[in-house]
Design a protein around this motif. Structure first.
Motif, mmCIF file in Angstrom:
data_model
loop_
_atom_site.group_PDB
_atom_site.id
_atom_site.type_symbol
_atom_site.label_atom_id
_atom_site.label_comp_id
_atom_site.label_asym_id
_atom_site.label_seq_id
_atom_site.Cartn_x
_atom_site.Cartn_y
_atom_site.Cartn_z
ATOM 1 N N GLY A 44 -3.009 -44.876 43.998
ATOM 2 C CA GLY A 44 -1.674 -44.314 44.130
ATOM 3 C C GLY A 44 -0.687 -45.232 43.431
ATOM 4 N N VAL A 45 0.525 -44.751 43.217
ATOM 5 C CA VAL A 45 1.534 -45.547 42.514
ATOM 6 C C VAL A 45 2.891 -45.377 43.185
ATOM 7 C CG1 VAL A 45 0.327 -45.455 40.298
ATOM 8 C CG2 VAL A 45 2.017 -43.697 40.848
ATOM 9 N N PHE A 46 3.798 -46.297 42.860
ATOM 10 C CA PHE A 46 5.158 -46.197 43.391
ATOM 11 C C PHE A 46 6.110 -46.941 42.464
ATOM 12 C CE2 PHE A 46 3.538 -50.173 45.098
ATOM 13 C CZ PHE A 46 4.606 -51.039 44.970
ATOM 14 N N SER A 47 7.387 -46.660 42.627
ATOM 15 C CA SER A 47 8.426 -47.422 41.926
ATOM 16 C C SER A 47 9.637 -47.526 42.845
ATOM 17 C CB SER A 47 8.809 -46.757 40.596
ATOM 18 O OG SER A 47 9.284 -45.445 40.810
ATOM 19 N N ILE A 48 10.389 -48.602 42.653
ATOM 20 C CA ILE A 48 11.545 -48.882 43.499
ATOM 21 C C ILE A 48 12.740 -49.232 42.616
ATOM 22 C CG2 ILE A 48 12.482 -50.335 45.346
ATOM 23 C CD1 ILE A 48 9.586 -51.045 46.081
ATOM 24 N N VAL A 49 13.871 -48.608 42.907
ATOM 25 C CA VAL A 49 15.136 -48.973 42.264
ATOM 26 C C VAL A 49 16.139 -49.241 43.391
ATOM 27 C CG1 VAL A 49 17.019 -48.255 40.770
ATOM 28 C CG2 VAL A 49 14.676 -47.563 40.223
ATOM 29 N N LEU A 50 16.642 -50.463 43.464
ATOM 30 C CA LEU A 50 17.582 -50.816 44.519
ATOM 31 C C LEU A 50 19.015 -50.464 44.102
ATOM 32 C CD1 LEU A 50 16.270 -54.296 45.707
ATOM 33 C CD2 LEU A 50 15.852 -52.072 46.735
ATOM 34 N N ASN A 51 19.773 -49.956 45.056
ATOM 35 C CA ASN A 51 21.193 -49.668 44.844
ATOM 36 C C ASN A 51 22.014 -50.695 45.627
ATOM 37 O OD1 ASN A 51 23.769 -48.637 44.624
ATOM 38 N ND2 ASN A 51 23.418 -46.994 46.120
#
Length: 584
Positions: free
Chosen positions: A406-413
């Motif tokens: 599986g995969v994921f990505s994170i972008v913080l605000n």
């Protein structure tokens, strides 16, 4: 002017003195590196297996060891296995003494050591284990001995296994930092600490299964060693029966309670020595300098490539699998006509999905020209599985942690945090609507969120296709065992993620058979660095680490390393394990 010359000559003198000292140190380093002393083991030797030593996948000894009282770097895991095998037929070695208080090695690494120790026992040499306070992981290896003893006032941990996870969503909420998360696979729980306050049901299920598998393996080996049944051993943990060393003895988990002098007296008797004689204890580090245990010969070569650590783009640092470096290593082995087969040892929780694909491509090309066999270490999951799935044959230990497709990505605000906590605002000029997408100083728009989720889904689909083609499985079936789910090696075998349960040596033997060579030499990669590189790398690394640890402390340094790992996950699509496994 007089003051100037005074400072000038003082500085010059200091430089001369420093240079002379540096030359002597360099001479010592060179002489140490050029001629490592041959250690004489002598007769009636007892090998000491200290499980508090971390047996890494690959070891590069420091050129500064001559400044220390002996070499503090223990042999690698595979060197340990070969040394134990060599000691089996070495008449100078009479037995092995296991210090099993604490075992810092993973369960799969311990499984490989355990199999080597079981094989040693067939030589009818003695093996005794001892610990003052024995952990469960220490017991997993210690109980292979003929006798396992505990200090009378010590104890044995028999509490069962547990996994504790920390969740940071509440902290982020207080700081007004919004994690914008995109993932594919319902079990892909790497982002849960940022988006939940406790485990999701899917994560709780998968964790209960793999943790239960590891515990069952622990109980099965203990039951076989102690000649009892797993139900009884499980009840001892459930009821909290084992609280003291005496409890461990009366319930048959240890063979006796001994002080150090009593234990040494028993060893002297086994060696047929008097009470005043000295026991010839030999560390595995010293034994490696005396034994000719790398007895490989022949014209054919097998390339043994260690992929140990997080997978990152570029060259990578120490303890990382850099896509550029490993692409070049695999390509070199592929193009070398003397290399008849490749064994790819993977011990990685994954990392960058793109970097994983770069390495996967080179493995695919290598497989077209010669056999490629994967051997999994403690963990070969997510990106670690990505780079493994296309081999001709995949070996894992029963205790290996694998899968996590599986995969994921994170972008913080950070917008609210910057404005409300720090008083910082931002503004921009751009030539296109998405030019500043993912900057972090503003939330993503709904369209941008769709872009990122679509990209994550696309990479997940590619990952599943790689597995489907490599494992020769239908894509629908791969989807059913993917979803980011973590498996043990034993269950991975049932699911078709791996081909065989076996050690690194089993994988090497398989590669030799596939290449149809009976005699071969091993060539290990990454290759040893030059003396100058080793000096500079060791100096820079030790100074930097020492300074940071002195400033913030040991536990805080570990926290800092974890924060660095989290930072690596931000902004790039990750094929990474959901958590670091640390069980006693």
């Amino acid at each position: 002017m007089k003051q100037f010359f005074k400072i000038f000559f003082a500085t010059l003198l200091a430089l001369i003195i420093f240079s002379v000292i540096g030359i002597f140190v360099l001479i010592g380093v060179i002489s140490n590196a050029a001629s490592e002393e041959k250690v004489i083991v002598g007769n009636n030797a007892v090998l000491v297996l200290d499980l508090s030593n971390n047996f890494k996948e690959q070891v590069e000894h420091s050129p500064f060891n001559f400044l220390k009282d002996g070499d503090n770097e223990p042999p690698s895991l595979y060197e340990m296995v070969r040394l134990i095998r060599h000691a089996k037929s070495d008449s100078a070695i009479k037995g092995i003494y296991i210090l099993c208080d604490n075992n810092v090695n993973g369960y799969a690494a311990s499984e490989e050591l355990r199999k080597a120790l079981l094989d040693f026992k067939t030589a009818k040499k003695f093996m005794i284990a001892y610990g003052e306070t024995i952990t469960q992981k220490g017991y997993y290896l210690g109980n292979v001995a003929d006798k396992i003893y505990c200090h009378p006032q010590g104890g044995l941990d028999w509490s069962g296994f547990a996994v504790n996870l920390l969740f940071f969503k509440g902290t982020l909420d207080k700081l007004e930092i919004q994690p914008q998360i995109f993932y594919a696979g319902k079990f892909k729980s790497a982002t849960e600490p940022l988006r939940e306050t406790q485990m999701t049901e899917a994560n709780r299920l998968q964790t209960a299964v793999w943790l239960g598998d590891l515990y069952s393996e622990f109980l099965n080996t203990a039951a076989a060693a102690r000649k009892t049944d797993t139900a009884k051993l499980r009840s001892l943990a459930v009821n909290g029966t084992i609280q003291t060393a005496h409890d461990a003895f009366t319930n048959g988990l240890v063979d006796g309670l001994r002080y150090d002098d009593q234990l040494k007296k028993e060893l002297l008797a086994k060696l047929k020595l008097g009470d005043r004689d000295r026991i010839n204890f030999v560390t595995f580090g010293d034994y490696a300098k005396s034994a000719d245990y790398k007895n490989y010969s022949g014209d054919g070569k097998i390339a043994l490539i260690y992929a140990d650590g997080d997978i990152v783009s570029g060259s990578g640092d120490e303890g990382q699998v850099g896509s550029d470096e490993f692409r070049n290593i695999i390509r070199k082995a592929r193009l070398d006509e003397e290399v008849k087969a490749i064994v790819f040892r993977v011990n990685s929780p994954g990392g960058s999905a793109l970097a994983s694909d770069v390495i996967w491509r080179e493995i695919t090309l290598a497989r077209k020209t010669k056999p490629v066999v994967v051997s999994m270490g403690d963990v070969a999951a997510s990106g670690g599985y990505y780079i493994s799935c296309n081999a001709d044959s995949v070996f894992a230990n029963a205790n290996t942690i694998t899968g996590s497709i599986g995969v994921f990505s994170i972008v913080l605000n950070y917008q609210s945090f910057l404005k409300n906590k720090l008083g910082i605002t931002s503004d921009r000029v751009k030539t296109a609507p998405y030019a500043d997408m993912g900057n972090g100083d503003r939330p993503l728009t709904e369209t941008e969120k769709r872009f990122l989720q679509a990209g994550t889904d696309s990479i997940y689909a590619t990952f599943k296709t790689r597995v489907s083609e490599g494992r020769k499985k239908d894509t629908a079936y791969v989807s059913s065992i993917a979803q980011g789910r973590v498996w043990t090696g034993a269950r991975g075998l049932e699911a078709g993620l791996v081909d065989r349960i076996g050690t690194l040596q089993d994988a090497i033997d398989c590669a030799a058979r596939m290449a149809k060579i009976k005699e071969y030499r091993l060539r290990e990669y990454p290759e040893k660095k030059s003396l100058f590189e080793r000096i500079m790398n060791n100096y820079k690394r030790s100074v930097k680490t020492k300074m940071i640890k002195e400033e913030i402390g040991e536990s805080e340094y570990k926290t800092l390393q974890e924060l660095k790992n989290i930072k690596q996950m931000i902004g790039t699509t990750q094929a990474r394990m959901p958590f670091k496994i640390d069980l006693n």
